[in-house]
Design an enzyme around this catalytic site. Structure first.
Site, PDB file in Angstrom:
ATOM      1  N   CYS A   5       0.864  -1.177   0.000  1.00 55.68           N
ATOM      2  CA  CYS A   5       0.000   0.000   0.000  1.00 55.68           C
ATOM      3  C   CYS A   5       0.909   1.237   0.000  1.00 55.68           C
ATOM      4  CB  CYS A   5      -0.903  -0.004   1.238  1.00 55.68           C
ATOM      5  SG  CYS A   5      -2.379  -1.042   1.054  1.00 55.68           S
ATOM      6  N   ASN A  29       0.947 -14.368  -9.512  1.00 56.82           N
ATOM      7  CA  ASN A  29       0.263 -15.405  -8.742  1.00 56.82           C
ATOM      8  C   ASN A  29      -0.904 -14.704  -8.079  1.00 56.82           C
ATOM      9  OD1 ASN A  29       2.370 -17.234  -9.229  1.00 56.82           O
ATOM     10  ND2 ASN A  29       3.475 -16.588  -7.401  1.00 56.82           N
ATOM     11  N   HIS A  32      -0.605  -7.610  -7.067  1.00 53.60           N
ATOM     12  CA  HIS A  32       0.758  -7.406  -7.546  1.00 53.60           C
ATOM     13  C   HIS A  32       1.232  -8.616  -8.338  1.00 53.60           C
ATOM     14  CE1 HIS A  32       1.635 -10.041  -4.148  1.00 53.60           C
ATOM     15  NE2 HIS A  32       2.848 -10.205  -4.616  1.00 53.60           N
TER      16      HIS A  32
HETATM   17 ZN   LIG Z   1      -1.980  -3.178   0.306  1.00 54.69          ZN
END
Ligand SMILES: [Zn+2]
Length: 367
Positions: free
Chosen positions: A73, A174, A187
């Site tokens: 984040c 993944n 991500h």
């Molecule tokens: Zn996050």
């Protein structure tokens, strides 16, 4: 695409990718971080001729932190993360716990003994954050953001390929705890390998044999056959086609190829880049629509692996860039495990027919 390269407190590189100029990106990393020493090594399996990366230092890496401590984040409200800016679009940084790192050459000595070949695990591992929204998924991105991710993958492929000792650059995602994801934030990752991984080497060897036998390229012939027989095609674009492979290994598996054979992401032209986001988002949303929602309509997103196959810098002239997307989920609540047959012998058994999987994916209605 706007690109801002910065450094984190321990010297790792962080690159921001933005659709336009003007965003605040020169924010210093104020964490007291010591540079992490990488002790990665690669060992050659003398029986199979495959390299295995040994990265024992990775055992201390962050494992499923609560959302408030997510390192991906942005840094906000006094909480400092891996990304110093208070917001971002796409951010790529060097993994703090890398399996491969250029610094390994300083700590690990090469060995050449009979049947014991060892090399420092040089290379690079990067994390690609697709959005600052912790609860989103790639499938939730809009097309301009998906395009920005494609541009980031392309930029990293060009840059990492040029690093000393790097043979192949692998961009992948993944998604889902079932796959072993240790951070929920949307991500992907990029590995820059100091060797050509065995699956790539096998593909190249098969393509070279096909060339010797027929005078043609294996991937071009394969794409022509699949495009001409609709039963396994899932999506058709002007520049890309997605199909379930004839001998799919996974319950739901789709390969996405550009119609023009190119070695890697850097060789895609503008028309191909422009069409990719819409097709890829459609595919991911179809994957998410495969299985019914959980109790109370809870989102039951399909775990998946998305893997870009790119030609190595040298010796990969026959390999065609393509993306392989597959899930380990075979039915609601049921996963395909790599058990005795697959893990023991690399011989896959699947209980979903590839043609049936293609039919279900064509019929899936993206939410
Ligand atoms: Zn996050």
């Amino acid at each position: 695409m706007h690109r801002t390269a910065t450094k984190l407190a321990d010297g790792r590189e962080l690159v921001y990718f933005d659709q336009g100029p003007g965003a605040l990106r020169e924010v210093p990393d104020e964490r007291p971080l010591e540079p992490a020493a990488s002790l990665s090594e690669t060992r050659l399996d003398p029986v199979l001729g495959e390299w295995v990366t040994v990265a024992a230092h990775r055992q201390q890496r962050t494992y499923l932190p609560p959302a408030g401590e997510c390192p991906l984040c942005p840094s906000r409200d006094g909480r400092l993360s891996e990304i110093p800016a208070p917001d971002y679009e796409v951010a790529v940084f060097e993994n703090r716990f890398p399996s491969l790192a250029t610094g390994s050459a300083d700590h690990v000595a090469a060995r050449d003994e009979p049947l014991h070949t060892l090399r420092p695990g040089v290379g690079r591992c990067e994390v690609v954050c697709f959005t600052s929204d912790h609860d989103a998924s790639f499938a939730d991105l809009d097309e301009p953001r998906a395009r920005l991710v494609l541009d980031a993958w392309t930029d990293r492929t060009a840059e990492l390929s040029a690093l000393p000792g790097v043979r192949q650059v692998y961009c992948f995602e993944n998604r889902g705890e079932e796959i072993g994801v240790t951070l929920a934030h949307p991500h992907g990752q990029i590995y820059a390998f100091p060797f050509v991984p065995s699956r790539t080497a096998r593909m190249i060897a098969r393509a070279e044999a096909h060339r010797a036998r027929t005078g043609r390229n294996l991937f071009e012939d394969l794409l022509a056959v699949e495009r001409g027989s609709p039963e396994r095609v899932v999506l058709r674009g002007e520049h890309w086609t997605a199909f379930v492979p004839f001998a799919a290994r996974w319950p739901y598996e789709v390969h996405l190829y550009p119609h023009r054979r190119v070695p890697d992401l850097t060789a895609l032209n503008e028309a191909e880049r422009a069409e990719f986001p819409g097709l890829y988002l459609d595919l991911l949303r179809r994957f998410d629509a495969l299985f019914p929602a959980g109790p109370g309509g809870a989102r039951n997103r399909t775990p998946y692996i998305a893997a870009w196959h790119q030609a190595p810098g040298e010796g990969g002239a026959e390999l065609a860039l393509h993306l392989e997307l597959f899930t380990v989920r075979r039915a609601p609540g049921k996963l395909k495990y790599l058990a005795g047959v697959e893990s023991g012998l690399d011989a896959f058994v699947t209980d979903v027919s590839p043609e049936g999987a293609a039919e279900r994916l064509r019929a899936a209605v993206p939410a």
